[in-house]
Enzyme design. Structure first.
Site, PDB file in Angstrom:
ATOM      1  N   HIS A 154       2.040  -0.516  -5.175  1.00 44.72           N
ATOM      2  CA  HIS A 154       1.047  -1.595  -5.026  1.00 44.72           C
ATOM      3  C   HIS A 154       0.252  -1.711  -6.506  1.00 44.72           C
ATOM      4  O   HIS A 154      -0.762  -2.164  -6.526  1.00 44.72           O
ATOM      5  CB  HIS A 154      -0.053  -1.131  -4.060  1.00 44.72           C
ATOM      6  CG  HIS A 154       0.484  -1.226  -2.792  1.00 44.72           C
ATOM      7  ND1 HIS A 154       0.021  -0.818  -1.700  1.00 44.72           N
ATOM      8  CD2 HIS A 154       1.843  -2.080  -2.189  1.00 44.72           C
ATOM      9  CE1 HIS A 154       0.861  -1.091  -0.443  1.00 44.72           C
ATOM     10  NE2 HIS A 154       1.869  -1.856  -0.916  1.00 44.72           N
TER      11      HIS A 154
ATOM     12  N   VAL B 206      -3.597   2.731  -6.057  1.00 48.30           N
ATOM     13  CA  VAL B 206      -3.849   2.024  -7.441  1.00 48.30           C
ATOM     14  C   VAL B 206      -4.858   2.710  -8.299  1.00 48.30           C
ATOM     15  O   VAL B 206      -4.939   2.242  -9.413  1.00 48.30           O
ATOM     16  CB  VAL B 206      -4.109   0.369  -7.211  1.00 48.30           C
ATOM     17  CG1 VAL B 206      -3.209  -0.292  -6.204  1.00 48.30           C
ATOM     18  CG2 VAL B 206      -5.737   0.399  -6.521  1.00 48.30           C
TER      19      VAL B 206
ATOM     20  N   CYS C 256      -0.658 -17.825 -23.126  1.00 51.92           N
ATOM     21  CA  CYS C 256       0.124 -19.003 -22.358  1.00 51.92           C
ATOM     22  C   CYS C 256      -0.717 -19.880 -21.539  1.00 51.92           C
ATOM     23  O   CYS C 256      -0.359 -20.770 -20.789  1.00 51.92           O
ATOM     24  CB  CYS C 256       1.126 -18.217 -21.384  1.00 51.92           C
ATOM     25  SG  CYS C 256       0.644 -17.975 -19.708  1.00 51.92           S
TER      26      CYS C 256
HETATM   27  C1  BJW Z   1      -7.022  11.284   5.217  1.00 53.91           C
HETATM   28  C2  BJW Z   1      -8.167  11.764   4.495  1.00 53.91           C
HETATM   29  C3  BJW Z   1      -7.938  12.968   4.047  1.00 53.91           C
HETATM   30  C4  BJW Z   1      -8.665   9.968   5.493  1.00 53.91           C
HETATM   31  N1  BJW Z   1      -6.974  13.441   3.996  1.00 53.91           N
HETATM   32  N2  BJW Z   1      -5.846  11.785   4.889  1.00 53.91           N
HETATM   33  C5  BJW Z   1       5.699  -7.061   8.458  1.00 53.91           C
HETATM   34  C6  BJW Z   1       5.113  -7.025   9.507  1.00 53.91           C
HETATM   35  C7  BJW Z   1       3.761  -7.534   9.568  1.00 53.91           C
HETATM   36  C8  BJW Z   1       3.307  -7.997   8.169  1.00 53.91           C
HETATM   37  C9  BJW Z   1       3.878  -7.929   7.288  1.00 53.91           C
HETATM   38  C10 BJW Z   1       5.197  -7.418   7.401  1.00 53.91           C
HETATM   39  N3  BJW Z   1       5.602  -7.479   6.070  1.00 53.91           N
HETATM   40  C11 BJW Z   1       4.927  -7.975   5.139  1.00 53.91           C
HETATM   41  C12 BJW Z   1       3.509  -8.122   5.905  1.00 53.91           C
HETATM   42  C13 BJW Z   1       2.370  -8.744   5.327  1.00 53.91           C
HETATM   43  C14 BJW Z   1       1.556  -7.683   4.525  1.00 53.91           C
HETATM   44  C15 BJW Z   1       1.061  -6.576   5.529  1.00 53.91           C
HETATM   45  O1  BJW Z   1       1.825  -5.586   5.490  1.00 53.91           O
HETATM   46  N4  BJW Z   1       0.237  -6.932   6.356  1.00 53.91           N
HETATM   47  C16 BJW Z   1      -0.198  -6.032   7.296  1.00 53.91           C
HETATM   48  C17 BJW Z   1      -1.728  -5.559   7.226  1.00 53.91           C
HETATM   49  C18 BJW Z   1      -0.044  -6.340   8.602  1.00 53.91           C
HETATM   50  N5  BJW Z   1       2.269  -7.276   3.264  1.00 53.91           N
HETATM   51  C19 BJW Z   1       2.143  -7.831   2.329  1.00 53.91           C
HETATM   52  O2  BJW Z   1       1.716  -8.794   2.190  1.00 53.91           O
HETATM   53  C20 BJW Z   1       3.080  -7.197   0.888  1.00 53.91           C
HETATM   54  N6  BJW Z   1       3.775  -8.053   0.454  1.00 53.91           N
HETATM   55  C21 BJW Z   1       4.894  -8.366   0.928  1.00 53.91           C
HETATM   56  O3  BJW Z   1       5.228  -8.200   1.896  1.00 53.91           O
HETATM   57  O4  BJW Z   1       5.635  -9.509   0.191  1.00 53.91           O
HETATM   58  C22 BJW Z   1       6.536  -9.945   0.517  1.00 53.91           C
HETATM   59  C23 BJW Z   1       6.205 -11.195   1.320  1.00 53.91           C
HETATM   60  C24 BJW Z   1       5.589 -12.363   0.612  1.00 53.91           C
HETATM   61  C25 BJW Z   1       5.153 -13.333   1.341  1.00 53.91           C
HETATM   62  C26 BJW Z   1       5.024 -13.359   2.791  1.00 53.91           C
HETATM   63  C27 BJW Z   1       5.688 -12.403   3.440  1.00 53.91           C
HETATM   64  C28 BJW Z   1       6.415 -11.409   2.854  1.00 53.91           C
HETATM   65  C29 BJW Z   1       1.790  -6.788  -0.169  1.00 53.91           C
HETATM   66  C30 BJW Z   1       0.876  -5.664   0.233  1.00 53.91           C
HETATM   67  C31 BJW Z   1      -0.107  -5.216  -0.505  1.00 53.91           C
HETATM   68  C32 BJW Z   1      -1.123  -4.144  -0.309  1.00 53.91           C
HETATM   69  N7  BJW Z   1      -2.239  -4.346  -1.063  1.00 53.91           N
HETATM   70  C33 BJW Z   1      -3.158  -3.373  -0.879  1.00 53.91           C
HETATM   71  C34 BJW Z   1      -4.235  -3.861  -1.905  1.00 53.91           C
HETATM   72  C35 BJW Z   1      -4.125  -3.107  -3.446  1.00 53.91           C
HETATM   73  C36 BJW Z   1      -5.028  -3.913  -4.484  1.00 53.91           C
HETATM   74  C37 BJW Z   1      -6.403  -2.999  -4.252  1.00 53.91           C
HETATM   75  O5  BJW Z   1      -6.569  -1.910  -4.029  1.00 53.91           O
HETATM   76  O6  BJW Z   1      -7.320  -3.847  -4.365  1.00 53.91           O
HETATM   77  O7  BJW Z   1      -2.831  -2.107  -0.937  1.00 53.91           O
HETATM   78  S1  BJW Z   1      -3.866  -3.535   0.878  1.00 53.91           S
HETATM   79  C38 BJW Z   1      -4.357  -2.030   0.817  1.00 53.91           C
HETATM   80  O8  BJW Z   1      -3.391  -1.163   1.939  1.00 53.91           O
HETATM   81  C39 BJW Z   1      -3.865  -1.219  -0.540  1.00 53.91           C
HETATM   82  C40 BJW Z   1      -3.051   0.069   0.144  1.00 53.91           C
HETATM   83  O9  BJW Z   1      -2.080   0.552  -0.754  1.00 53.91           O
HETATM   84  C41 BJW Z   1      -2.458  -0.303   1.305  1.00 53.91           C
HETATM   85  C42 BJW Z   1      -2.303   0.684   2.287  1.00 53.91           C
HETATM   86  O10 BJW Z   1      -3.445   1.389   2.844  1.00 53.91           O
HETATM   87  P1  BJW Z   1      -3.400   2.674   3.065  1.00 53.91           P
HETATM   88  O11 BJW Z   1      -3.188   3.514   2.048  1.00 53.91           O
HETATM   89  O12 BJW Z   1      -2.550   3.388   4.167  1.00 53.91           O
HETATM   90  O13 BJW Z   1      -4.855   3.357   3.443  1.00 53.91           O
HETATM   91  P2  BJW Z   1      -5.866   3.188   5.064  1.00 53.91           P
HETATM   92  O14 BJW Z   1      -7.514   3.129   4.407  1.00 53.91           O
HETATM   93  O15 BJW Z   1      -5.358   1.948   5.558  1.00 53.91           O
HETATM   94  O16 BJW Z   1      -5.432   4.604   5.395  1.00 53.91           O
HETATM   95  C43 BJW Z   1      -6.156   5.786   5.115  1.00 53.91           C
HETATM   96  C44 BJW Z   1      -5.822   6.865   5.946  1.00 53.91           C
HETATM   97  O17 BJW Z   1      -6.323   8.178   5.149  1.00 53.91           O
HETATM   98  C45 BJW Z   1      -6.158   6.874   7.124  1.00 53.91           C
HETATM   99  O18 BJW Z   1      -5.045   7.101   8.091  1.00 53.91           O
HETATM  100  C46 BJW Z   1      -7.140   7.869   7.170  1.00 53.91           C
HETATM  101  O19 BJW Z   1      -7.006   8.695   8.689  1.00 53.91           O
HETATM  102  C47 BJW Z   1      -6.647   9.001   6.319  1.00 53.91           C
HETATM  103  N8  BJW Z   1      -7.484   9.834   5.650  1.00 53.91           N
HETATM  104  N9  BJW Z   1      -9.341  10.856   4.963  1.00 53.91           N
HETATM  105  C48 BJW Z   1      -5.816  12.766   4.420  1.00 53.91           C
HETATM  106  N10 BJW Z   1      -9.167  13.574   3.588  1.00 53.91           N
HETATM  107 ZN    ZN Z   2       0.869 -15.414 -19.686  1.00 55.21          ZN
END
Ligand code: BJW
Ligand code: ZN
Length: 256
Positions: free
Chosen positions: A129, A113, A160
């Site tokens: 996201h 983001v 609103c």
């Molecule tokens: C390096 C490095 C270097 C380090 N070089 N690499 C199916 C199964 C289970 C759960 C669910 C499912 N479907 C949906 C869910 C629920 C939930 C979910 O996934 N939960 C899991 C935690 C289990 N998902 C949701 O709720 C999503 N919505 C949804 O599914 O809607 C439908 C629905 C609605 C109602 C009920 C059910 C379904 C929405 C997900 C929204 C995610 N939002 C966030 C926050 C954004 C806002 C903010 O920033 O404040 O997005 S959470 C956070 O995680 C952010 C990221 O985009 C996201 C992913 O994280 P990312 O990018 O992978 O980062 P890290 O920190 O995890 O990893 C970093 C990596 O970098 C590591 O591997 C390091 O090794 C590596 N690294 N240095 C290269 N130099």
């Molecule tokens: Zn509004």
């Protein structure tokens, strides 16, 4: 086959170089790790994980906090905007921006983001996201370009009556429909899928590599650590994106 190179050295078998060069449809899928070398903390992996007032991002970037304490919710995002305004894209972001013109079809799908891909020059991109720099109304969903009030002192409200909030996707919220559709279509039809700096722990975004795999794409992962995607990948390049990606560019395109 999985090739595991030493940290930040690229060890691609010869035919992989040619297969990557001749790819026609490429998807690059990024997560927080791509911004780690810009100084942006990750969410859950890689050591630089952020906390604020003793809370983890999952508790802060949550619909529950937005409902129960919108002041604290906004303060968390203002803190991050303040910090993000001081950072710059790194060589990893810049390499990806350069790849855009190298392939017939190219889409960058980011979970981030922070806006750093756009700042590095990426244009063919979807943000799954949202984007922390944009605002929208929680009730009517309208994008709000200019806030009448400074959110540091006064919570902003839409005409609103709804609360205005940063335009990011919180847990339990649905992803922007058009961005998700574009990402799925591109994953289904690509012949090369490169995953960079994500733990692939958050769904539905983490389904994209599986969709690409089912479609027969060549799969490359760039991450210093092993993830759930490693077993799915043809090649895992172990190291930092800011070091690996410029090296990959050199191996692929230097001397063209
Ligand atoms: C390096 C490095 C270097 C380090 N070089 N690499 C199916 C199964 C289970 C759960 C669910 C499912 N479907 C949906 C869910 C629920 C939930 C979910 O996934 N939960 C899991 C935690 C289990 N998902 C949701 O709720 C999503 N919505 C949804 O599914 O809607 C439908 C629905 C609605 C109602 C009920 C059910 C379904 C929405 C997900 C929204 C995610 N939002 C966030 C926050 C954004 C806002 C903010 O920033 O404040 O997005 S959470 C956070 O995680 C952010 C990221 O985009 C996201 C992913 O994280 P990312 O990018 O992978 O980062 P890290 O920190 O995890 O990893 C970093 C990596 O970098 C590591 O591997 C390091 O090794 C590596 N690294 N240095 C290269 N130099
Ligand atoms: Zn509004």
């Amino acid at each position: 086959m999985t090739e595991r190179g030493a940290a930040s050295s690229i060890n691609l078998p010869g035919d992989f170089v040619e297969r990557i060069r001749s790819a026609r449809a490429v998807v690059v899928f990024t997560g927080a790790g791509i911004s780690a070398e810009s100084g942006v903390p990750t969410y859950r992996g890689g050591g630089g994980t952020i906390t604020w007032r003793g809370l983890a991002p999952a508790e802060l970037s949550s619909p529950r906090l937005l409902r129960s304490d919108p002041r604290m919710f906004w303060d968390w995002f203002l803190f991050r905007r303040g910090f993000l305004s001081t950072v710059e894209p790194n060589p990893g972001h810049c390499s990806i921006a350069q790849w855009e013109d190298r392939f017939k079809s190219f889409l960058l799908v980011t979970q981030n983001v922070d806006g750093l891909h756009a700042k590095a020059g990426s244009r063919s991109m979807v943000e799954l996201h949202g984007n922390i720099w944009r605002n929208r109304c929680q009730s009517c969903n309208e994008a709000i370009a200019d806030l009448a009030d400074d959110p540091a002192t006064t919570l902003p409200y839409c005409p609103c009556g709804g609360l205005i909030r940063p335009d990011v996707v919180l847990f339990g919220e649905t992803l922007p429909a058009r961005a998700w559709r574009s990402a799925c279509e591109a994953a289904m039809t690509c012949d090369l899928f490169i995953t960079i700096g994500t733990s692939a722990a958050v769904y539905p975004a983490a389904e994209l590599p599986m969709i690409a795999r089912r479609g027969g794409a060549l799969m490359i992962e760039v991450n210093p650590e092993e993830t759930d995607l490693s077993a799915l990948s043809d090649v895992s390049l172990r190291g930092k994106a800011g070091e690996i990606l410029p090296e990959l560019s050199r191996s692929l395109f230097e001397g063209e």
